[in-house]
Design an enzyme around this catalytic site. Structure first.
Site, PDB file in Angstrom:
ATOM      1  N   ARG A 121       0.329  -1.148   0.212  1.00  0.00           N
ATOM      2  CA  ARG A 121       0.198   0.349   0.280  1.00  0.00           C
ATOM      3  C   ARG A 121       0.937   1.193  -0.190  1.00  0.00           C
ATOM      4  NH1 ARG A 121      -3.366  -3.057   3.433  1.00  0.00           N
ATOM      5  NH2 ARG A 121      -5.059  -3.616   2.923  1.00  0.00           N
ATOM      6  N   LYS A 143       4.125  11.279 -11.275  1.00  0.00           N
ATOM      7  CA  LYS A 143       3.316  10.578 -11.913  1.00  0.00           C
ATOM      8  C   LYS A 143       3.919   9.069 -12.438  1.00  0.00           C
ATOM      9  CE  LYS A 143       0.525  14.331 -14.942  1.00  0.00           C
ATOM     10  NZ  LYS A 143       0.482  14.389 -16.457  1.00  0.00           N
ATOM     11  N   GLU A 185      11.773  19.231 -24.266  1.00  0.00           N
ATOM     12  CA  GLU A 185      11.514  19.251 -23.417  1.00  0.00           C
ATOM     13  C   GLU A 185      11.716  21.063 -22.439  1.00  0.00           C
ATOM     14  OE1 GLU A 185       8.323  17.330 -22.031  1.00  0.00           O
ATOM     15  OE2 GLU A 185       9.066  16.180 -23.027  1.00  0.00           O
ATOM     16  N   LYS A 224       9.042  23.222 -13.380  1.00  0.00           N
ATOM     17  CA  LYS A 224       8.275  21.938 -13.352  1.00  0.00           C
ATOM     18  C   LYS A 224       7.564  22.194 -12.180  1.00  0.00           C
ATOM     19  CE  LYS A 224       6.193  18.009 -13.827  1.00  0.00           C
ATOM     20  NZ  LYS A 224       7.113  15.709 -14.223  1.00  0.00           N
ATOM     21  N   GLU A 234      -3.054  17.779 -12.217  1.00  0.00           N
ATOM     22  CA  GLU A 234      -3.184  18.203 -13.610  1.00  0.00           C
ATOM     23  C   GLU A 234      -5.083  18.720 -13.723  1.00  0.00           C
ATOM     24  OE1 GLU A 234      -1.516  15.861 -16.431  1.00  0.00           O
ATOM     25  OE2 GLU A 234      -3.095  16.341 -18.203  1.00  0.00           O
ATOM     26  N   ARG A 238      -1.120  22.065 -14.402  1.00  0.00           N
ATOM     27  CA  ARG A 238      -0.490  21.609 -14.887  1.00  0.00           C
ATOM     28  C   ARG A 238      -0.848  20.787 -16.677  1.00  0.00           C
ATOM     29  NH1 ARG A 238       2.195  15.698 -11.249  1.00  0.00           N
ATOM     30  NH2 ARG A 238       3.438  15.319 -12.740  1.00  0.00           N
ATOM     31  N   ASN A 242       1.588  20.282 -20.911  1.00  0.00           N
ATOM     32  CA  ASN A 242       1.396  19.639 -22.238  1.00  0.00           C
ATOM     33  C   ASN A 242       1.463  20.177 -23.238  1.00  0.00           C
ATOM     34  OD1 ASN A 242       0.921  16.884 -20.868  1.00  0.00           O
ATOM     35  ND2 ASN A 242      -0.867  17.585 -19.845  1.00  0.00           N
ATOM     36  N   HIS A 245       2.588  18.228 -26.649  1.00  0.00           N
ATOM     37  CA  HIS A 245       2.324  16.670 -26.734  1.00  0.00           C
ATOM     38  C   HIS A 245       1.175  16.687 -27.454  1.00  0.00           C
ATOM     39  CE1 HIS A 245       5.397  17.359 -23.758  1.00  0.00           C
ATOM     40  NE2 HIS A 245       5.748  16.161 -23.399  1.00  0.00           N
ATOM     41  N   HIS A 262      10.533  10.737 -27.722  1.00  0.00           N
ATOM     42  CA  HIS A 262       9.671  11.505 -27.582  1.00  0.00           C
ATOM     43  C   HIS A 262       9.587  12.713 -27.007  1.00  0.00           C
ATOM     44  CE1 HIS A 262       6.113  13.059 -24.653  1.00  0.00           C
ATOM     45  NE2 HIS A 262       6.474  13.078 -24.006  1.00  0.00           N
TER      46      HIS A 262
HETATM   47  N1  LIG Z   1       5.930  10.496 -15.304  1.00  0.00           N
HETATM   48  C1  LIG Z   1       6.421  11.364 -16.047  1.00  0.00           C
HETATM   49  O1  LIG Z   1       5.791  12.609 -15.663  1.00  0.00           O
HETATM   50  C2  LIG Z   1       6.672  11.481 -17.376  1.00  0.00           C
HETATM   51  C3  LIG Z   1       6.471  12.003 -18.137  1.00  0.00           C
HETATM   52  C4  LIG Z   1       7.548  12.086 -19.043  1.00  0.00           C
HETATM   53  C5  LIG Z   1       7.852  10.497 -19.701  1.00  0.00           C
HETATM   54  N2  LIG Z   1       7.903   9.326 -19.213  1.00  0.00           N
HETATM   55  C6  LIG Z   1       7.917   8.080 -19.301  1.00  0.00           C
HETATM   56  O2  LIG Z   1       8.823   8.024 -19.920  1.00  0.00           O
HETATM   57  C7  LIG Z   1       9.529   7.021 -20.844  1.00  0.00           C
HETATM   58  C8  LIG Z   1      10.673   7.985 -21.126  1.00  0.00           C
HETATM   59  O3  LIG Z   1      11.648   7.698 -21.013  1.00  0.00           O
HETATM   60  P1  LIG Z   1      13.142   7.977 -21.371  1.00  0.00           P
HETATM   61  O4  LIG Z   1      12.568   9.572 -22.502  1.00  0.00           O
HETATM   62  O5  LIG Z   1      13.902   8.640 -20.016  1.00  0.00           O
HETATM   63  O6  LIG Z   1      13.457   6.822 -21.960  1.00  0.00           O
HETATM   64  P2  LIG Z   1      14.290   5.131 -20.968  1.00  0.00           P
HETATM   65  O7  LIG Z   1      13.966   5.658 -19.955  1.00  0.00           O
HETATM   66  O8  LIG Z   1      13.796   4.327 -21.810  1.00  0.00           O
HETATM   67  O9  LIG Z   1      16.377   5.639 -21.304  1.00  0.00           O
HETATM   68  C9  LIG Z   1      16.501   5.854 -23.027  1.00  0.00           C
HETATM   69  C10 LIG Z   1      17.749   4.837 -22.902  1.00  0.00           C
HETATM   70  O10 LIG Z   1      18.545   5.299 -22.675  1.00  0.00           O
HETATM   71  C11 LIG Z   1      19.367   4.362 -21.398  1.00  0.00           C
HETATM   72  N3  LIG Z   1      20.296   4.531 -20.380  1.00  0.00           N
HETATM   73  C12 LIG Z   1      19.458   5.356 -19.559  1.00  0.00           C
HETATM   74  N4  LIG Z   1      20.529   6.757 -19.194  1.00  0.00           N
HETATM   75  C13 LIG Z   1      21.545   6.177 -19.132  1.00  0.00           C
HETATM   76  C14 LIG Z   1      22.774   7.055 -19.264  1.00  0.00           C
HETATM   77  N5  LIG Z   1      22.841   8.102 -18.585  1.00  0.00           N
HETATM   78  N6  LIG Z   1      24.288   6.108 -19.719  1.00  0.00           N
HETATM   79  C15 LIG Z   1      23.495   5.425 -20.502  1.00  0.00           C
HETATM   80  N7  LIG Z   1      22.350   4.965 -20.783  1.00  0.00           N
HETATM   81  C16 LIG Z   1      21.566   5.521 -20.614  1.00  0.00           C
HETATM   82  C17 LIG Z   1      18.629   3.573 -20.827  1.00  0.00           C
HETATM   83  O11 LIG Z   1      19.046   2.066 -20.578  1.00  0.00           O
HETATM   84  C18 LIG Z   1      17.049   3.069 -22.755  1.00  0.00           C
HETATM   85  O12 LIG Z   1      18.473   2.091 -22.591  1.00  0.00           O
HETATM   86  C19 LIG Z   1       8.149   6.753 -21.810  1.00  0.00           C
HETATM   87  O13 LIG Z   1       7.404   5.658 -20.638  1.00  0.00           O
HETATM   88  C20 LIG Z   1       7.078   7.994 -20.984  1.00  0.00           C
HETATM   89  O14 LIG Z   1       6.163   7.793 -20.905  1.00  0.00           O
HETATM   90  C21 LIG Z   1       7.007  10.348 -17.600  1.00  0.00           C
HETATM   91 ZN   LIG Z   2       7.072  14.816 -22.718  1.00  0.00          ZN
END
Ligand SMILES: NC(=O)c1ccc[n+]([C@@H]2O[C@H](COP(=O)([O-])OP(=O)(O)OC[C@H]3O[C@@H](n4cnc5c(N)ncnc54)[C@H](O)[C@@H]3O)[C@@H](O)[C@H]2O)c1
Ligand SMILES: [Zn+2]
Length: 356
Positions: A121, A143, A185, A224, A234, A238, A242, A245, A262
């Protein structure tokens, strides 16, 4: 060290930004260590790069610590992986007092945060973001979520971490394309909130080798944090995060995940949203050009021609379209975002021409 507070009453927490912070985690976390089990949730490549060092540092500091890895890629955000991690937590004798360290990009952060929010929980967790996108965006704001066959992030929660630790040195090993995606971003924050920051970012991007990541990350986190502190769940405010987006998500879905990052899709979406803002009379032509020129400094993927009709279904089902009304984030002047319900499907279609 720059420390920024997310203000949410008793759930408030700090974001610490400092180069070399990874070497000080033992002392940074010592107030939170009361002999409980700690678990690093990460990916194996990241454990090799930073995770095992972190674990050794904390072990030497007397922490009882283990690790669990997720696969690389969006596939990690699945019900199966979620359930596997939870089972491993039980095997590691985790209990209500256990603490998670989410070491990774947005994928790790989203899954680890969701595990933290639901294991027994809810247990405490910290974010240690390793991608630029995670440092400026996903690690802040609470999130969490995983994907199901019907769509992305359809299962999740808003569950705040106890702290966020950002060490910009970690970006040295991040592939360039991932850094570029994160910069999309960063541009967004200037565009929606702080015109001076947008101008600074544009100038800094003239030479990416000397880009001051620490400053840019800290300012992005401040923006942020301010938005989330005022509107955690949101409502209208908030939602301005987006910006870019709605069309960005549609591009991601239409092209297929993995074809465009993304942050890249968001950068392209912001160009369209800038055009729409100008057409609505909210943004001057000159301001629109400043936005476009800034975005154009990013080496973005070339798009083959996209038929707007193929994007529209995704845009209409975007979760920002509530009760059939599409509330679209636009700029009312650079550095000031708002939402508009006057953005028609035709105008969105027309805006796609700025992509070529
Ligand atoms: N929770 C939120 O508010 C929020 C906001 C935006 C995006 N997201 C989510 O985030 C995800 C995308 O995240 P991302 O763009 O960070 O991609 P990711 O987490 O997939 O990382 C990208 C790649 O880089 C590698 N990597 C990470 N850090 C590294 C480093 N320092 N050196 C070498 N390799 C490294 C990872 O292993 C991975 O293969 C999506 O699923 C999206 O939905 C969430
Ligand atoms: Zn984004």
């Amino acid at each position: 060290m720059k420390s920024i507070q997310v203000n949410l009453g008793h759930r408030s927490y700090p974001i610490h930004v400092k180069s070399g912070l990874m070497q000080q985690m033992d002392s940074m976390l010592s107030d939170y260590n009361h002999g409980q089990k700690w678990v690093i949730i990460s990916q194996y490549n990241l454990m090799e790069l930073f995770g095992f060092d972190l674990m050794n540092q904390l072990k030497e500091g007397g922490y009882n610590i283990d690790f669990i890895t997720l696969p690389v890629g969006e596939a990690a955000k699945s019900m199966n992986e979620f359930s596997r991690v939870v089972s491993q937590m039980v095997e590691l004798n985790c209990d209500r007092s256990s603490t998670i360290l989410a070491l990774g990009g947005g994928v790790v952060g989203d899954v680890a945060g969701f595990v933290a929010s639901s294991f027994m929980r809810g247990i405490e967790y910290f974010q240690i973001p390793t991608t630029l996108l995670a440092m400026v965006d996903s690690a802040i704001g609470g999130k969490t979520g995983i994907n199901i066959a019907e769509g992305k992030n359809l299962v999740g929660s808003i569950y705040q971490p106890k702290g966020v630790f950002v060490d910009p040195n970690i970006l040295d090993s991040l592939p360039k394309e991932e850094v570029i995606a994160g910069l999309g971003e960063v541009i967004k924050y200037g565009a929606i909130w702080d015109q001076d920051f947008l101008n600074d970012t544009a100038k800094w991007m003239e030479n990416l080798d000397t880009f001051p990541y620490e400053d840019a990350i800290a300012r992005s986190c401040e923006i942020k944090a301010e938005v989330v502190s005022k509107d955690e769940h949101e409502g209208d405010l908030r939602r301005i995060l987006n910006f870019g987006h709605t069309i960005g998500h549609a591009l991601e879905s239409h092209l297929g995940y993995g074809k465009i990052r993304h942050g890249e899709a968001v950068a392209l979406g912001m160009k369209c949203a800038g055009y729409i803002s100008q057409k609505l009379g909210l943004l001057m032509k000159k301001e629109q050009s400043t936005l476009v020129e800034t975005i154009n400094r990013l080496p973005l993927p070339e798009l083959r021609h996209i038929n707007g009709n193929h994007l529209m279904p995704y845009i209409k089902t975007d979760k920002k379209s509530e009760k059939g009304v599409l509330s679209f984030v636009v700029l009312d002047g650079l550095g000031n975002a708002t939402t508009s319900i006057d953005v028609t499907a035709d105008l969105i279609q027309e805006s796609l021409k700025v992509l070529y």
